[in-house]
Design an enzyme around this catalytic site. Structure first.
Site, PDB file in Angstrom:
ATOM      1  CG  ASN A 292      41.255  42.232  34.027  1.00  0.00           C
ATOM      2  OD1 ASN A 292      40.783  43.373  34.178  1.00  0.00           O
ATOM      3  ND2 ASN A 292      41.871  41.601  35.005  1.00  0.00           N
TER       4      ASN A 292
ATOM      5  CG  HIS B 277      46.209  41.823  37.615  1.00  0.00           C
ATOM      6  ND1 HIS B 277      45.293  42.138  38.600  1.00  0.00           N
ATOM      7  CD2 HIS B 277      47.286  41.303  38.244  1.00  0.00           C
ATOM      8  CE1 HIS B 277      45.803  41.813  39.781  1.00  0.00           C
ATOM      9  NE2 HIS B 277      47.001  41.313  39.592  1.00  0.00           N
TER      10      HIS B 277
ATOM     11  CB  SER C  55      49.649  40.882  32.796  1.00  0.00           C
ATOM     12  OG  SER C  55      50.809  40.616  33.560  1.00  0.00           O
TER      13      SER C  55
ATOM     14  CG  ASP D 246      43.587  38.976  38.597  1.00  0.00           C
ATOM     15  OD1 ASP D 246      42.872  39.603  37.813  1.00  0.00           O
ATOM     16  OD2 ASP D 246      43.749  39.292  39.791  1.00  0.00           O
TER      17      ASP D 246
END
Ligand code: GAR
Length: 215
Positions: A108, A110, A137, A146
């Site tokens: 992911n 973020h 990040s 997250d």
């Protein structure tokens, strides 16, 4: 042989575009097998079609529970047998079962310097808190939002005249550098994760990941 990935989006898809562009330029050896969106009007779907990539829309509002949606999503992804699932602005909270299924093979991006500012409105929150730096990040996805092991981060200085919009633009530019970088490392077999965190080239990365620097 190119490395099969599936990309999940909800919106503009500029990070998807960065992966497409770097693949076309030969900097990344990826096969983007499919792009899946939970929103029918996500602009990223047009970017994918333009690049000749198969697209799917799975509208989460058509499912009576998060579990049913995630099960359908998993079936759609797994039909392509990707080696990595790339969340690129996919704005859904995922079930633990789903994240466990893709443990160690889902990334992911973020827009904050994790572990700071999980969740939404990160740019505005960083300005409000008078932070000196903000950033982005890329991390392995874990069950907690997250919170998975960070692979790479890039920082920007917050200037006194920055607004959430100007800051978001600066962060976006860095996103388009570090996300392809993390995917490249993974596709080359250079990244791994275990209980102690993320590893690059057999070296344990710090909690904040590899620090990108443009110089
Ligand atoms: C990016 O800024 C990404 O960091 C953010 O969504 C945006 C998607 O942009 N992701 C999150 O906030 C995840 N929590 P894009 O659709 O242009 O790639």
């Amino acid at each position: 042989m190119s490395f099969p990935v599936v990309v999940l989006i909800s919106g503009s898809g500029s990070n998807l575009q960065a992966l497409i562009d770097q693949s076309l330029a030969g900097q990344l050896n990826l096969e983007i097998c499919a792009v899946i969106s939970n929103k029918a009007n996500a602009f990223g779907l047009q970017r994918a079609k333009q690049a000749g990539i198969p697209t799917h829309v799975l509208d989460h509002t058509h499912y009576s529970s998060r579990e049913l949606f995630d099960t359908a999503l998993q079936e759609c992804i797994d039909a392509y047998q990707p080696k990595l699932v790339v969340l690129a602005g996919f704005m859904r909270i995922l079930t633990e079962k789903f994240t466990r299924h893709y443990q160690g093979r889902m990334f992911n991006i973020h827009p904050s310097l994790l572990p700071k500012y999980k969740g939404l409105n990160t740019h505005a929150r960083a300005i409000l808190a008078k932070e000196k730096f903000h950033g982005v990040s890329v991390h392995f996805v874990s069950a907690e939002l997250d919170a998975g092991a960070v692979i790479i981060q890039a920082k920007v200085e917050i200037l006194s005249d920055d607004t959430p919009e100007t800051l978001a633009q600066k962060v976006h530019k860095l996103e388009h550098i570090i996300y392809p970088q993390a995917v490249k490392w993974f596709s080359e077999g250079r990244l791994a994760i275990d209980n102690s965190g993320a590893w690059l080239d057999n070296t344990l990365l710090p909690e904040t990941g590899f620090q990108y620097s443009s110089s």
